[in-house]
Scaffold this motif. Structure first.
Motif, short mmCIF file in Angstrom:
data_model
loop_
_atom_site.label_atom_id
_atom_site.label_comp_id
_atom_site.label_asym_id
_atom_site.label_seq_id
_atom_site.Cartn_x
_atom_site.Cartn_y
_atom_site.Cartn_z
N UNK A 30 54.52 73.56 26.74
CA UNK A 30 54.88 73.17 25.37
C UNK A 30 55.15 71.68 25.40
N UNK A 31 54.31 70.91 24.75
CA UNK A 31 54.44 69.46 24.82
C UNK A 31 55.71 68.99 24.12
N UNK A 32 56.41 68.01 24.69
CA UNK A 32 57.59 67.47 24.02
C UNK A 32 57.21 66.77 22.71
N UNK A 33 58.06 66.92 21.69
CA UNK A 33 57.81 66.23 20.43
C UNK A 33 57.91 64.72 20.63
N UNK A 34 58.79 64.30 21.51
CA UNK A 34 58.96 62.90 21.91
C UNK A 34 59.38 62.88 23.36
N UNK A 35 58.93 61.90 24.10
CA UNK A 35 59.35 61.71 25.48
C UNK A 35 59.92 60.30 25.57
N UNK A 36 61.26 60.22 25.58
CA UNK A 36 61.97 58.95 25.45
C UNK A 36 62.63 58.60 26.78
N UNK A 37 62.29 57.45 27.31
CA UNK A 37 62.96 56.92 28.49
C UNK A 37 63.91 55.82 28.03
N UNK A 38 65.15 55.89 28.49
CA UNK A 38 66.12 54.84 28.18
C UNK A 38 66.36 54.05 29.46
N UNK A 39 65.83 52.83 29.49
CA UNK A 39 66.01 51.96 30.66
C UNK A 39 67.37 51.28 30.57
N UNK A 40 68.17 51.48 31.60
CA UNK A 40 69.56 51.01 31.56
C UNK A 40 69.74 49.71 32.33
N UNK A 41 68.79 48.78 32.13
CA UNK A 41 68.90 47.47 32.76
C UNK A 41 68.27 47.41 34.14
N UNK A 42 67.22 48.19 34.36
CA UNK A 42 66.57 48.21 35.68
C UNK A 42 66.02 46.84 36.05
N UNK A 43 66.06 46.56 37.35
CA UNK A 43 65.52 45.30 37.87
C UNK A 43 64.24 45.54 38.67
N UNK A 44 63.78 46.79 38.72
CA UNK A 44 62.52 47.10 39.41
C UNK A 44 61.45 47.46 38.38
N UNK A 45 60.46 48.22 38.76
CA UNK A 45 59.33 48.54 37.87
C UNK A 45 59.54 49.80 37.03
N UNK A 46 60.79 50.26 36.92
CA UNK A 46 61.07 51.48 36.16
C UNK A 46 60.50 51.43 34.75
N UNK A 47 60.80 50.38 34.01
CA UNK A 47 60.34 50.29 32.61
C UNK A 47 58.82 50.19 32.52
N UNK A 48 58.19 49.49 33.46
CA UNK A 48 56.73 49.36 33.46
C UNK A 48 56.06 50.71 33.64
N UNK A 49 56.55 51.50 34.57
CA UNK A 49 55.99 52.85 34.80
C UNK A 49 56.25 53.72 33.58
N UNK A 50 57.45 53.65 33.03
CA UNK A 50 57.80 54.47 31.87
C UNK A 50 56.92 54.16 30.67
N UNK A 51 56.59 52.89 30.47
CA UNK A 51 55.74 52.54 29.32
C UNK A 51 54.35 53.16 29.42
N UNK A 52 53.89 53.45 30.63
CA UNK A 52 52.58 54.06 30.80
C UNK A 52 52.60 55.56 30.53
N UNK A 53 53.77 56.19 30.70
CA UNK A 53 53.82 57.64 30.69
C UNK A 53 54.67 58.25 29.58
N UNK A 54 55.58 57.51 29.01
CA UNK A 54 56.49 58.04 27.98
C UNK A 54 56.02 57.68 26.59
#
Length: 229
Positions: A30-54
Motif C-alpha cells: 500500500x503506497x504511502x500517501x506522502x513520504x516525508x523526510x525531516x532532515x534535522x541539520x545533517x552534515x552528510x549526504x542524508x538530505x541528498x539521498x532523501x531528495x531522490x527517494x522521498x
C-alpha cells in the motif's frame, strides 16, 4: 475505503542507512500517501539521498528527534500518519497492516508494533526477548509502549492532545502513548514489526535515564486512566 497514510521519517546524519529505509517504504504493498523526510541539520549526504527517494524533504533546524518528528507530522496532509526511523526497515505489508487496523467495525485511533534487531549478540537477543515480553505485558495492562520506529496515529487524535511535547528531548513517543491512552483506541499488533541493525540495541537497554524520563508522565496518567485489571 483504504486509509491514506503519510509516513514521516526524521533523520540526522543517516546517509549510510536512510537509502534502504526509504526503499522499503517505496516498496510497500500500500503506497504511502506522502513520504516525508525531516532532515534535522545533517552534515552528510542524508538530505541528498532523501531528495531522490522521498516525496518531500523538510529541514528542521531545532535539533532533537521530537522536533523533527513534530515538524513532519505538522507537514503531513493525510488523515493518518505513520512514523519510522532512518535506521529501520519495515516489511512490505507494513502500511497495509496499519490501514486494516484503521478500518473495520472498531477502527483504531493508533497502531503500534514491536521493533526487533536484525543482527545481534546472544546477550542482545536475550534483551530483545525481555523487551518484547515487556511491551506485550504493558499492552495487556493498558499502557501502550510506542517506539518512534513503528507506530501510526489518526491525525485528529494526535492533534486533539497537542502532538508531541517539545520539552521531552527523549521518550516523547512513550509520552504520546500515555496521553492518548485515555481517549483513543490503541491497538498493539505483535506481527507489525520493524527491524534495526544491532546498533539499535540502545532502544531496549534499561537505564535510569529512561525511568526518570517516563515516570512523571506515567504518574500523571495513572490516576486519570487506571486500567481495569
Amino acid at each position: 475505503m483504504i486509509a491514506r497514510i503519510a509516513v514521516v521519517l526524521p533523520a540526522y546524519n543517516e546517509a549510510s542507512l536512510i537509502g534502504p529505509a526509504l526503499q522499503a517504504l517505496r516498496a510497500q504493498t500500500l503506497a504511502p500517501a506522502e513520504l516525508i523526510v525531516v532532515d534535522n541539520g545533517s552534515t552528510d549526504a542524508t538530505a541528498l539521498i532523501a531528495r531522490r527517494l522521498a516525496s518531500r524533504v523538510i529541514h528542521e533546524p531545532a535539533r532533537g528527534c521530537v522536533n523533527a518528528r513534530q515538524r513532519g507530522f505538522a507537514a503531513a496532509s493525510a488523515p493518518f500518519v505513520a512514523t519510522t526511523d532512518a535506521d529501520a526497515i519495515v516489511p512490505p505489508d507494513w502500511l497495509e497492516r496499519i490501514a486494516a487496523h484503521f478500518a473495520g467495525a472498531a477502527p483504531a485511533d493508533a497502531v503500534y508494533g514491536p521493533v526487533r534487531l536484525d543482527s545481534a549478540t546472544r546477550l542482545q537477543r536475550g534483551g530483545e526477548r525481555l523487551y518484547l515480553r515487556f511491551v506485550a505485558l504493558m499492552d495487556r495492562l493498558g499502557y501502550p509502549h510506542f517506539n518512534g520506529a513503528n507506530f501510526a496515529v489518526r491525525r485528529a487524535a494526535f492533534d486533539a492532545i497537542g502532538g508531541f511535547r517539545s520539552d521531552m528531548r527523549t521518550y516523547s513517543d512513550l509520552d504520546l502513548a500515555l496521553r492518548l491512552r485515555g481517549q483513543a483506541r490503541i491497538v498493539y499488533d505483535p506481527a507489525l514489526a520493524a527491524r534495526l541493525g544491532a546498533g539499535g540495541w540502545h532502544r531496549w537497554e534499561p537505564s535510569a535515564a529512561c525511568s526518570r524520563a517516563l515516570l512523571p508522565a506515567a504518574r500523571a496518567a495513572w490516576p486519570r486512566h487506571r486500567p481495569a485489571l
